[in-house]
Design a protein around this motif. Structure first.
Motif, PDB file in Angstrom:
ATOM      1  N   GLU A 104      26.997 -56.110 -94.567  1.00 43.62           N
ATOM      2  CA  GLU A 104      27.232 -54.576 -94.817  1.00 43.62           C
ATOM      3  C   GLU A 104      26.357 -53.795 -93.948  1.00 43.62           C
ATOM      4  N   GLU A 105      25.224 -54.379 -93.530  1.00 46.19           N
ATOM      5  CA  GLU A 105      24.108 -54.258 -92.052  1.00 46.19           C
ATOM      6  C   GLU A 105      24.192 -55.124 -91.698  1.00 46.19           C
ATOM      7  N   THR A 106      23.938 -54.829 -90.272  1.00 44.11           N
ATOM      8  CA  THR A 106      23.262 -55.660 -89.806  1.00 44.11           C
ATOM      9  C   THR A 106      22.052 -54.824 -88.581  1.00 44.11           C
ATOM     10  N   ARG A 107      21.089 -54.961 -88.167  1.00 51.91           N
ATOM     11  CA  ARG A 107      20.158 -54.761 -87.803  1.00 51.91           C
ATOM     12  C   ARG A 107      19.782 -55.467 -86.652  1.00 51.91           C
ATOM     13  N   TYR A 144      22.866 -58.255 -93.068  1.00 50.46           N
ATOM     14  CA  TYR A 144      22.182 -58.817 -94.819  1.00 50.46           C
ATOM     15  C   TYR A 144      23.755 -58.412 -94.842  1.00 50.46           C
ATOM     16  N   ARG A 145      24.197 -59.425 -96.368  1.00 51.06           N
ATOM     17  CA  ARG A 145      24.989 -58.977 -97.603  1.00 51.06           C
ATOM     18  C   ARG A 145      25.158 -59.928 -98.668  1.00 51.06           C
ATOM     19  N   LYS A 183      17.699 -54.015-100.177  1.00 51.92           N
ATOM     20  CA  LYS A 183      17.861 -54.763 -98.833  1.00 51.92           C
ATOM     21  C   LYS A 183      16.755 -54.735 -98.003  1.00 51.92           C
TER      22      LYS A 183
END
Length: 256
Positions: A164-167, A176-177, A243
């Protein structure tokens, strides 16, 4: 049944066959770096071992003599509750492993397990095995998260996952998922739509031999690869964890 397991140890392994050495068996398909695995032909047991919805990828070639799936098992005679013992297990199983005793999010170490993963072919023959470590953390409210570390395998694919998001944290991509999971009674089949989502790696599907009802849940995880090891922090019951909290915990391990 599933709810009871989740409450006691916060989301463990889908995929279990009982024998003397193997507490859980999982069939998995490729899902990118960090071990996002999808499951099949499995039963649910022991949340503490979520050894494999977690971090790690699967080999890219399936066939005779090639890795078709991974099977994970906790060694119950190799567990510890004294955090100071983590160092000796880490040095023996996952050299260079980073870990912390507690997180700023309020979670503190309560138990560790040695975990072994078998690379198996389509004939269910073990081709090779490698060790890993799972650490359990708990907060004052009794909420639990698991921390899984395995050495990166040269013959495995650690590709992109539909996070869902990568940092980027200290130069390391962290994904993150929150992944939809479906539990079905043994002997039943998912819908065609669910099967298609499973085949594409968008959902997990597990089979529970001891339950008679279908259940849906969500598996929350943050994962990354660092200095030759694959890491994941995960839970089925995040409670108040956001998250940002997952990314914060990852950052604390990365900086350890």
């Amino acid at each position: 049944m599933m709810n009871r397991f989740k409450k006691e140890c916060d989301g463990a392994l889908e995929g279990v066959t009982f024998d003397e050495t193997m507490k859980s068996t999982v069939r998995a398909r490729t899902a990118g770096h960090g071990r996002a695995r999808t499951w099949r032909r499995t039963a649910i047991v022991l949340c503490a071992v979520l050894a494999i919805a977690v971090t790690g990828a699967v080999a890219g070639v399936i066939g005779s003599g090639k890795v078709a799936y991974l099977a994970s098992s906790l060694r119950w005679n190799a567990s510890w509750t004294d955090f100071d013992k983590t160092e000796q297990y880490a040095e023996s199983n996952v050299p260079g492993m980073k870990y912390v005793e507690s997180f700023s999010t309020g979670f503190t170490f309560y138990k560790g397990w040695e975990n072994w993963t078998d690379k198996r072919d389509e004939a269910d023959q073990t081709l090779e095995s490698y060790p890993g470590i799972i650490l359990g953390y708990q907060n004052d409210a009794g909420v639990k998260v698991s921390f899984d570390v395995d050495p990166v395998q040269a013959d495995m694919q650690y590709g992109e996952n539909p996070f869902e998001e990568t940092r980027e944290i200290d130069g390391i991509p962290v994904g993150y998922r929150a992944m939809r999971s479906i539990t079905l009674p043994s002997g039943t089949k998912p819908t065609e739509e669910e099967q298609a989502l499973f085949d594409s790696g968008e959902i997990n599907i597990g089979w529970d031999a001891e339950d008679t009802a279908r259940e849906e849940s969500t598996f929350y995880r943050v994962s990354w690869v660092q200095d030759g090891n694959s890491y994941a922090i995960y839970t089925y019951q995040p409670d108040d964890l956001t998250k940002d909290d997952f990314f914060q915990m990852a950052a604390e391990v990365i900086a350890a």
